[in-house]
Write a protein that holds these residues in place. Structure first.
Motif, PDB file in Angstrom:
ATOM      1  N   PRO A  95       7.813  -0.164   5.804  1.00 34.84           N
ATOM      2  CA  PRO A  95       8.235   0.583   4.614  1.00 34.84           C
ATOM      3  C   PRO A  95       9.113  -0.300   3.725  1.00 34.84           C
ATOM      4  N   VAL A  96       8.955  -0.178   2.406  1.00 32.97           N
ATOM      5  CA  VAL A  96       9.788  -1.000   1.518  1.00 32.97           C
ATOM      6  C   VAL A  96      11.162  -0.385   1.321  1.00 32.97           C
ATOM      7  N   SER A  97      11.289   0.902   1.647  1.00 34.28           N
ATOM      8  CA  SER A  97      12.575   1.572   1.476  1.00 34.28           C
ATOM      9  C   SER A  97      12.649   2.702   2.491  1.00 34.28           C
ATOM     10  N   THR A  98      13.863   3.129   2.828  1.00 37.87           N
ATOM     11  CA  THR A  98      13.981   4.136   3.883  1.00 37.87           C
ATOM     12  C   THR A  98      13.743   5.552   3.372  1.00 37.87           C
TER      13      THR A  98
ATOM     14  N   LEU B 280       0.856  -1.192   0.000  1.00 38.40           N
ATOM     15  CA  LEU B 280       0.000   0.000   0.000  1.00 38.40           C
ATOM     16  C   LEU B 280       0.883   1.230   0.000  1.00 38.40           C
ATOM     17  N   HIS B 281       0.294   2.373  -0.337  1.00 35.55           N
ATOM     18  CA  HIS B 281       0.983   3.658  -0.225  1.00 35.55           C
ATOM     19  C   HIS B 281       0.285   4.429   0.885  1.00 35.55           C
ATOM     20  N   SER B 282       1.013   4.772   1.925  1.00 38.68           N
ATOM     21  CA  SER B 282       0.387   5.456   3.057  1.00 38.68           C
ATOM     22  C   SER B 282       0.352   6.963   2.835  1.00 38.68           C
ATOM     23  N   ASP B 283      -0.865   7.522   2.805  1.00 40.14           N
ATOM     24  CA  ASP B 283      -1.023   8.981   2.709  1.00 40.14           C
ATOM     25  C   ASP B 283      -1.052   9.599   4.103  1.00 40.14           C
ATOM     26  N   ILE B 284      -1.023   8.763   5.127  1.00 37.85           N
ATOM     27  CA  ILE B 284      -1.114   9.256   6.510  1.00 37.85           C
ATOM     28  C   ILE B 284       0.124   8.804   7.283  1.00 37.85           C
ATOM     29  N   ASP B 285       0.193   9.174   8.551  1.00 36.38           N
ATOM     30  CA  ASP B 285       1.318   8.751   9.389  1.00 36.38           C
ATOM     31  C   ASP B 285       1.453   7.220   9.310  1.00 36.38           C
ATOM     32  N   PRO B 286       2.611   6.716   8.827  1.00 37.43           N
ATOM     33  CA  PRO B 286       2.751   5.264   8.616  1.00 37.43           C
ATOM     34  C   PRO B 286       2.608   4.425   9.885  1.00 37.43           C
ATOM     35  N   GLU B 287       2.648   5.064  11.041  1.00 36.75           N
ATOM     36  CA  GLU B 287       2.484   4.314  12.296  1.00 36.75           C
ATOM     37  C   GLU B 287       1.185   3.516  12.296  1.00 36.75           C
ATOM     38  N   PHE B 288       0.137   4.086  11.703  1.00 35.85           N
ATOM     39  CA  PHE B 288      -1.157   3.396  11.650  1.00 35.85           C
ATOM     40  C   PHE B 288      -0.996   2.037  10.963  1.00 35.85           C
ATOM     41  N   TYR B 289      -0.280   2.031   9.841  1.00 35.54           N
ATOM     42  CA  TYR B 289      -0.105   0.784   9.096  1.00 35.54           C
ATOM     43  C   TYR B 289       0.965  -0.121   9.720  1.00 35.54           C
TER      44      TYR B 289
ATOM     45  N   GLU C  99      12.606  -8.278  -5.029  1.00 33.23           N
ATOM     46  CA  GLU C  99      13.637  -7.309  -5.425  1.00 33.23           C
ATOM     47  C   GLU C  99      13.243  -6.577  -6.701  1.00 33.23           C
ATOM     48  N   SER C 100      11.966  -6.448  -6.930  1.00 34.73           N
ATOM     49  CA  SER C 100      11.507  -5.753  -8.138  1.00 34.73           C
ATOM     50  C   SER C 100      11.363  -4.267  -7.829  1.00 34.73           C
ATOM     51  N   GLU C 101      10.995  -3.478  -8.865  1.00 33.24           N
ATOM     52  CA  GLU C 101      10.790  -2.047  -8.667  1.00 33.24           C
ATOM     53  C   GLU C 101       9.654  -1.810  -7.677  1.00 33.24           C
ATOM     54  N   ILE C 102       9.719  -0.699  -6.971  1.00 36.98           N
ATOM     55  CA  ILE C 102       8.641  -0.369  -6.030  1.00 36.98           C
ATOM     56  C   ILE C 102       7.370  -0.069  -6.834  1.00 36.98           C
ATOM     57  N   PRO C 103       6.234  -0.610  -6.425  1.00 36.68           N
ATOM     58  CA  PRO C 103       5.001  -0.340  -7.175  1.00 36.68           C
ATOM     59  C   PRO C 103       4.715   1.162  -7.261  1.00 36.68           C
ATOM     60  N   SER C 104       4.140   1.592  -8.378  1.00 38.81           N
ATOM     61  CA  SER C 104       3.764   3.001  -8.524  1.00 38.81           C
ATOM     62  C   SER C 104       2.543   3.285  -7.644  1.00 38.81           C
TER      63      SER C 104
ATOM     64  N   CYS D 212       5.634   3.820   0.225  1.00 38.88           N
ATOM     65  CA  CYS D 212       5.158   2.464  -0.060  1.00 38.88           C
ATOM     66  C   CYS D 212       5.516   1.513   1.084  1.00 38.88           C
ATOM     67  N   MET D 213       4.541   0.698   1.484  1.00 40.22           N
ATOM     68  CA  MET D 213       4.747  -0.265   2.583  1.00 40.22           C
ATOM     69  C   MET D 213       4.261  -1.638   2.129  1.00 40.22           C
ATOM     70  N   VAL D 214       4.766  -2.663   2.809  1.00 40.34           N
ATOM     71  CA  VAL D 214       4.335  -4.017   2.450  1.00 40.34           C
ATOM     72  C   VAL D 214       4.110  -4.848   3.714  1.00 40.34           C
ATOM     73  N   ARG D 215       3.085  -5.683   3.648  1.00 38.01           N
ATOM     74  CA  ARG D 215       2.844  -6.668   4.719  1.00 38.01           C
ATOM     75  C   ARG D 215       3.038  -8.045   4.095  1.00 38.01           C
ATOM     76  N   LEU D 216       3.995  -8.794   4.638  1.00 34.43           N
ATOM     77  CA  LEU D 216       4.318 -10.104   4.089  1.00 34.43           C
ATOM     78  C   LEU D 216       3.563 -11.193   4.834  1.00 34.43           C
ATOM     79  N   PHE D 217       3.120 -12.204   4.098  1.00 35.84           N
ATOM     80  CA  PHE D 217       2.404 -13.315   4.718  1.00 35.84           C
ATOM     81  C   PHE D 217       3.384 -14.465   4.923  1.00 35.84           C
ATOM     82  N   GLY D 218       3.724 -14.754   6.160  1.00 34.60           N
ATOM     83  CA  GLY D 218       4.634 -15.863   6.431  1.00 34.60           C
ATOM     84  C   GLY D 218       6.068 -15.481   6.159  1.00 34.60           C
ATOM     85  N   SER D 219       6.905 -16.497   5.946  1.00 31.29           N
ATOM     86  CA  SER D 219       8.338 -16.240   5.805  1.00 31.29           C
ATOM     87  C   SER D 219       8.698 -15.936   4.351  1.00 31.29           C
ATOM     88  N   VAL D 220       8.157 -14.833   3.866  1.00 29.32           N
ATOM     89  CA  VAL D 220       8.363 -14.422   2.480  1.00 29.32           C
ATOM     90  C   VAL D 220       9.293 -13.216   2.493  1.00 29.32           C
ATOM     91  N   ARG D 221      10.092 -13.050   1.436  1.00 30.76           N
ATOM     92  CA  ARG D 221      10.969 -11.877   1.350  1.00 30.76           C
ATOM     93  C   ARG D 221      10.324 -10.792   0.499  1.00 30.76           C
TER      94      ARG D 221
END
Ligand SMILES: CC(C)(COP(=O)(O)OP(=O)(O)OC[C@H]1O[C@@H](n2cnc3c(N)ncnc32)[C@H](O)[C@@H]1OP(=O)(O)O)[C@@H](O)C(=O)NCCC(=O)NCCS
Length: 138
Positions: free
Chosen positions: A111-114, A95-104, A131-136, A119-128
């Motif tokens: 966050p996917v990058s510092t 997802l892309h957070s338009d608000i304070d990322p603490e909520f997410y 290494e693709s481009e960050i979604p638009s 852009c943020m990601v929630r991974l299901f299980g032991s997934v990495r």
């Protein structure tokens, strides 16, 4: 439900018309949360576009109707949708957070990058994180 932040000065009628005519909004799957027979929260799930990696989804347009905010509805809906997607075999959700990322962050997103992106990601299980481009933005 996000009229107060996304209407850009339009009347409610104009805003709803614009949403109904949005091509983008027809390309995802909408989920709504009902509480005591009232629709309180909604969000849309996209896949296979916006550079979202294979086997991942993207959540957008997270909103709760003003009168029903701060009762846990969005959190409940996001968690429920993530559980559904996980059960369906997806590896995670962006997802892309338009608000304070603490909520997410509280909902398991990171966050996917510092720098330079919300852009943020929630991974299901032991997934990495792929290494693709960050979604638009979606
Ligand atoms: C953000 C939003 C979806 C939260 O919905 P909700 O049903 O009230 O969410 P919950 O009850 O599950 O969680 C409430 C938390 O959201 C936080 N929150 C609400 N708006 C926020 C904002 N602009 N920035 C950061 N946190 C916010 C509240 O502070 C609250 O935190 P708390 O539990 O520490 O008090 C809702 O405020 C909304 O629709 N806002 C307008 C649309 C929007 O900005 N959507 C986000 C797009 S990324």
């Amino acid at each position: 439900m996000g009229f107060d932040v996304w209407s850009g000065g339009k009347s409610e009628e104009q805003y709803v018309k614009k949403c109904k005519e949005s091509k983008k909004y027809t390309t995802g799957t909408w989920y709504v949360l009902e509480s005591e027979n009232v629709l309180v929260s909604s969000l849309i799930v996209y896949e296979s576009q916006f550079r979202i990696p294979e086997n991942f989804c993207g959540i957008g347009s997270v909103a709760t109707a003003i009168l029903h905010r701060n009762k846990g509805h969005s959190s409940h809906l996001i968690n429920g949708v993530c559980e559904n997607l996980k059960r369906s075999g997806y590896s995670g959700v962006y997802l892309h957070s338009d608000i304070d990322p603490e909520f997410y962050k509280r909902l398991g997103f990171n966050p996917v990058s510092t720098e330079g992106t919300n852009c943020m990601v929630r991974l299901f299980g032991s997934v990495r994180v792929p290494e693709s481009e960050i979604p638009s933005y979606f």
